[in-house]
Design a protein around this motif. Structure first.
Motif, short mmCIF file in Angstrom:
data_model
loop_
_atom_site.label_atom_id
_atom_site.label_comp_id
_atom_site.label_asym_id
_atom_site.label_seq_id
_atom_site.Cartn_x
_atom_site.Cartn_y
_atom_site.Cartn_z
N ARG A 123 77.04 25.90 81.12
CA ARG A 123 77.76 25.43 79.87
C ARG A 123 76.93 24.22 79.33
O ARG A 123 76.78 23.50 80.37
N ARG A 124 76.60 24.13 78.25
CA ARG A 124 75.92 22.95 77.74
C ARG A 124 76.90 21.91 77.48
O ARG A 124 77.84 21.99 76.72
N GLN A 125 76.59 20.74 78.09
CA GLN A 125 77.61 19.65 77.95
C GLN A 125 77.35 18.90 76.63
O GLN A 125 76.16 19.02 76.02
N PRO A 126 78.23 17.88 76.21
CA PRO A 126 78.17 17.25 74.84
C PRO A 126 76.77 16.34 74.79
O PRO A 126 76.22 16.14 73.88
N TRP A 127 76.31 15.90 76.01
CA TRP A 127 75.34 14.91 76.18
C TRP A 127 73.90 15.90 76.29
O TRP A 127 72.88 15.08 76.74
N GLY A 128 74.05 17.03 76.48
CA GLY A 128 72.80 17.76 76.29
C GLY A 128 72.33 18.49 77.55
O GLY A 128 71.86 19.52 77.68
N GLU A 129 73.04 18.07 78.77
CA GLU A 129 72.89 18.65 80.06
C GLU A 129 73.61 20.03 79.89
O GLU A 129 74.60 20.48 79.66
N ARG A 130 72.87 21.02 80.84
CA ARG A 130 73.25 22.50 81.17
C ARG A 130 74.02 22.57 82.42
O ARG A 130 73.22 22.31 83.65
N LEU A 131 75.12 22.77 82.75
CA LEU A 131 75.84 22.60 83.91
C LEU A 131 75.89 24.27 84.31
O LEU A 131 76.57 24.80 83.61
N ARG A 132 75.58 24.46 85.44
CA ARG A 132 75.34 25.97 86.07
C ARG A 132 76.80 26.14 86.73
O ARG A 132 77.31 25.41 87.63
N LEU A 133 77.40 26.94 86.08
CA LEU A 133 78.82 27.19 86.52
C LEU A 133 78.92 28.38 87.53
O LEU A 133 79.78 28.38 88.31
N LEU A 206 84.51 22.24 87.04
CA LEU A 206 84.19 21.12 86.18
C LEU A 206 84.90 19.79 86.40
O LEU A 206 84.63 18.90 86.35
N GLY A 207 86.00 19.91 87.20
CA GLY A 207 86.92 18.83 87.72
C GLY A 207 85.75 17.90 88.75
O GLY A 207 85.82 17.02 88.86
N GLU A 208 85.19 18.82 89.57
CA GLU A 208 84.53 18.09 90.74
C GLU A 208 83.36 17.52 90.19
O GLU A 208 82.55 16.63 90.74
N ASN A 209 82.63 18.16 88.90
CA ASN A 209 81.53 17.55 88.16
C ASN A 209 81.89 16.30 87.45
O ASN A 209 80.74 16.07 86.70
N LYS A 210 83.00 15.78 87.32
CA LYS A 210 83.40 14.89 86.27
C LYS A 210 82.76 13.29 86.61
O LYS A 210 82.70 13.28 87.84
#
Length: 210
Positions: A123-133, A206-210
């Protein structure tokens, strides 16, 4: 292009003659009911050509699905005989490595089952980073959220290796609801259950990566 579409696609459903009962169109019209312009939809036929998908050998795909779902704690409630009935509704294809088979924030009216290989879910985050789910395993189902709720794709799915997949479109789901209603309802219930469990896992990640 016409040849590839003919290879991967099925014959279209003929129009219903005037005066006869109309087949179910619940899934194939759901995006329009949500106010989504049909030109924004990305159907499997178009994505298959774009990513270079090739038709899987006859009979191989459904055998893989039967084997994988027999070992799945949820999907195993679909008997092998009922899974065999699904062959007429699914597309079976091989997709090369490094292809984005599902894109985040697009409207797509198909889901897929990974039969062989590996697919990343990011999932691409608003700041551009791609988070591997997640990195999927054979038997996993992807894209069913948009098929069920007519919403935007939540994440991007990219093949990590050459992959064999089974693809179910909204139109084919409607055909199944008419031709095999018991099997279709059973499948939808199982998809909803698996989706709910996956969303809980994604929310925790997602909660753990905030």
């Amino acid at each position: 292009m016409k040849g590839i579409l003919g290879l991967l696609g099925r014959n279209p459903v003929p129009p219903t003659p005037a005066g006869e009962a109309t087949d179910s169109v619940f899934f194939s019209t759901a995006f329009a009911d949500q106010g989504v312009d049909a030109t924004l939809l990305v159907p499997w036929d178009a994505r298959a050509v774009e990513i270079g998908a090739r038709r899987l050998a006859a009979g191989r795909g459904i055998k893989l699905m039967q084997h994988l779902w027999a070992r799945d704690k949820h999907m195993c409630s679909l008997e092998p005989e009922r899974i065999a009935l699904l062959e007429r509704f699914f597309h079976f294809a091989t997709v090369p490595a490094g292809r984005e088979i599902i894109r985040q924030d697009e409207y797509g009216n198909f889901m897929l089952v990974l039969l062989e290989g590996g697919i990343s879910v990011d999932r691409r985050q608003p700041w551009g980073e791609r988070l591997r789910l997640a990195e999927t395993r054979p038997g996993d189902i992807l894209g069913e959220m948009s098929l069920l709720d007519s919403g935007l794709r939540f994440s991007a799915c990219t093949t990590l290796t050459d992959c064999d997949v089974a693809v179910l479109s909204a139109e084919a789901m409607d055909e199944m609801m008419d031709a095999e209603p018991h099997t279709a309802c059973h499948l939808v219930a199982l998809l909803a259950r698996k989706l709910s469990l996956r969303l809980r896992m994604v929310s925790a990640s997602l909660g753990e990566n905030k």
